[in-house]
Write an enzyme that holds these catalytic residues in place. Structure first.
Site, PDB file in Angstrom:
ATOM      1  N   ARG A 145      30.589  29.456  52.659  1.00 53.94           N
ATOM      2  CA  ARG A 145      30.843  30.606  51.799  1.00 53.94           C
ATOM      3  C   ARG A 145      32.248  30.462  51.324  1.00 53.94           C
ATOM      4  O   ARG A 145      33.195  29.849  51.714  1.00 53.94           O
ATOM      5  CB  ARG A 145      30.767  32.059  52.885  1.00 53.94           C
ATOM      6  N   LYS A 169      31.329  34.953  59.135  1.00 53.76           N
ATOM      7  CA  LYS A 169      30.914  36.067  59.362  1.00 53.76           C
ATOM      8  C   LYS A 169      31.152  36.766  60.680  1.00 53.76           C
ATOM      9  O   LYS A 169      30.573  36.108  61.773  1.00 53.76           O
ATOM     10  CB  LYS A 169      29.753  36.942  58.744  1.00 53.76           C
ATOM     11  N   HIS A 238      29.013  30.541  45.272  1.00 51.82           N
ATOM     12  CA  HIS A 238      27.736  30.750  46.125  1.00 51.82           C
ATOM     13  C   HIS A 238      26.695  29.739  45.717  1.00 51.82           C
ATOM     14  O   HIS A 238      25.702  29.498  46.538  1.00 51.82           O
ATOM     15  CB  HIS A 238      27.324  32.328  46.290  1.00 51.82           C
ATOM     16  N   ARG A 241      26.431  26.855  47.554  1.00 50.02           N
ATOM     17  CA  ARG A 241      25.822  27.078  48.834  1.00 50.02           C
ATOM     18  C   ARG A 241      24.464  26.960  48.908  1.00 50.02           C
ATOM     19  O   ARG A 241      23.791  26.569  49.675  1.00 50.02           O
ATOM     20  CB  ARG A 241      26.504  28.316  49.447  1.00 50.02           C
ATOM     21  N   HIS A 264      23.488  31.598  59.497  1.00 47.95           N
ATOM     22  CA  HIS A 264      22.649  32.983  59.385  1.00 47.95           C
ATOM     23  C   HIS A 264      22.533  33.333  60.796  1.00 47.95           C
ATOM     24  O   HIS A 264      22.069  32.523  61.626  1.00 47.95           O
ATOM     25  CB  HIS A 264      21.529  32.475  58.640  1.00 47.95           C
ATOM     26  N   TYR A 273      14.991  30.306  51.030  1.00 45.95           N
ATOM     27  CA  TYR A 273      15.087  28.883  50.783  1.00 45.95           C
ATOM     28  C   TYR A 273      13.626  28.201  50.582  1.00 45.95           C
ATOM     29  O   TYR A 273      13.568  27.311  50.076  1.00 45.95           O
ATOM     30  CB  TYR A 273      16.328  28.022  51.263  1.00 45.95           C
TER      31      TYR A 273
END
Length: 281
Positions: A145, A169, A238, A241, A264, A273
């Site tokens: 990210r 995150k 992004h 990514r 994730h 994806y």
């Protein structure tokens, strides 16, 4: 301290969410109070929450915005029931409106090669050229990210083992691979970085002033590289990514590995994806 204030403190201190995310929760809860005419949150019922959702839909908000607010409300009530003695969660059983899933834009392998080739890189001094190439190679190599890339410090990257420790995150850390081209580019950048660094800054990527590079600066540099490479589209960080995730999935079909590398929390986030891969086929 009010119930909402206690919940926001919980998000910041215990769940370690960013100030931006905590502010978003605060806005959503303030909106719930407004939609229910300022009634105490502890007194709201399922009917009240359903009515608030109807009002949001009447404002022509996107389904994703309504879903986000309902998620914020549900999280508050879950906390309030567990910690503050609320009798029930009025959000239980309510489903957000369905939204069409928008597939992320992905650069093809050929376009990534064209972008990262560097032959048409913007005219600049050697240090900035080396820095930019190292940044963009690492983006594509490791699926970072933007905030993760700018947050990297020197000791987070091990060129010998080909790994980097990333803080994602919720301040969760993970180990990601660093590909050969990224390692070569980083090795070329590090000697150029040394004369620029000020006050012993630990940041891996720094500006001409010697300070940690900002996310906005990275966005501008990448878009400039894309224009110089002749790409007739806006390229944002992004997208590298997304390209990393899609290309790894196409070559390995290992969804769990891609989930871990991207950081994730849920595999359902990574599954987008698989749709991109099907689209490619």
């Amino acid at each position: 301290m009010s119930a909402v204030a206690q919940y926001l403190q919980h998000l910041a201190a215990e769940r370690r969410l960013s100030p931006h995310t905590v502010a978003a929760y605060q806005r959503d809860l303030a909106n719930l109070s407004e939609l229910t005419a300022g009634r105490p949150l502890a007194e709201l019922t399922v009917t009240d929450i359903r009515g608030a959702i109807v009002k949001l839909r009447g404002q022509a908000l996107a389904a994703t915005s309504v879903a986000r607010q309902l998620s914020s409300w549900r999280g508050f009530y879950t906390f309030a029931c567990r910690r503050l003695g609320y009798a029930s969660n009025p959000c239980i059983g309510l489903r957000p409106p369905k939204a069409a899933k928008a597939l992320p834009q992905v650069l093809s392998p050929d376009v990534c090669t064209q972008l990262l080739d560097g032959e048409s890189a913007p005219a600049t001094d050697d240090a900035l050229l080396a820095r930019d190439r190292a940044m963009f190679e690492l983006f594509y190599s490791s699926g970072l990210r933007l905030s993760e890339l700018t947050g990297l410090d020197l000791n987070d990257v091990n060129l010998h083992s080909g790994e980097a420790q990333v803080t994602g995150k919720g301040r969760k850390t993970r180990i990601v691979p660093v590909g050969q081209q990224a390692r070569i580019a980083l090795a070329a950048w590090l000697p150029q970085r040394l004369p620029l660094a000020r006050d012993n800054t630990p940041a891996l990527f720094i500006s001409q002033r010697g300070t940690r590079l900002t996310p906005r600066s990275v966005q501008l540099r990448l878009n400039r590289w894309a224009r110089q490479a002749g790409l007739n589209q806006h390229v944002h960080p992004h997208m590298l990514r997304h390209a990393f995730a899609t290309h790894v999935l196409q070559s390995s079909a290992d969804l769990r590995a891609v989930q871990e590398m991207l950081g994730h929390a849920s595999i359902s986030t990574t599954q987008v994806y698989t749709h991109l891969d099907w689209q490619h086929l």
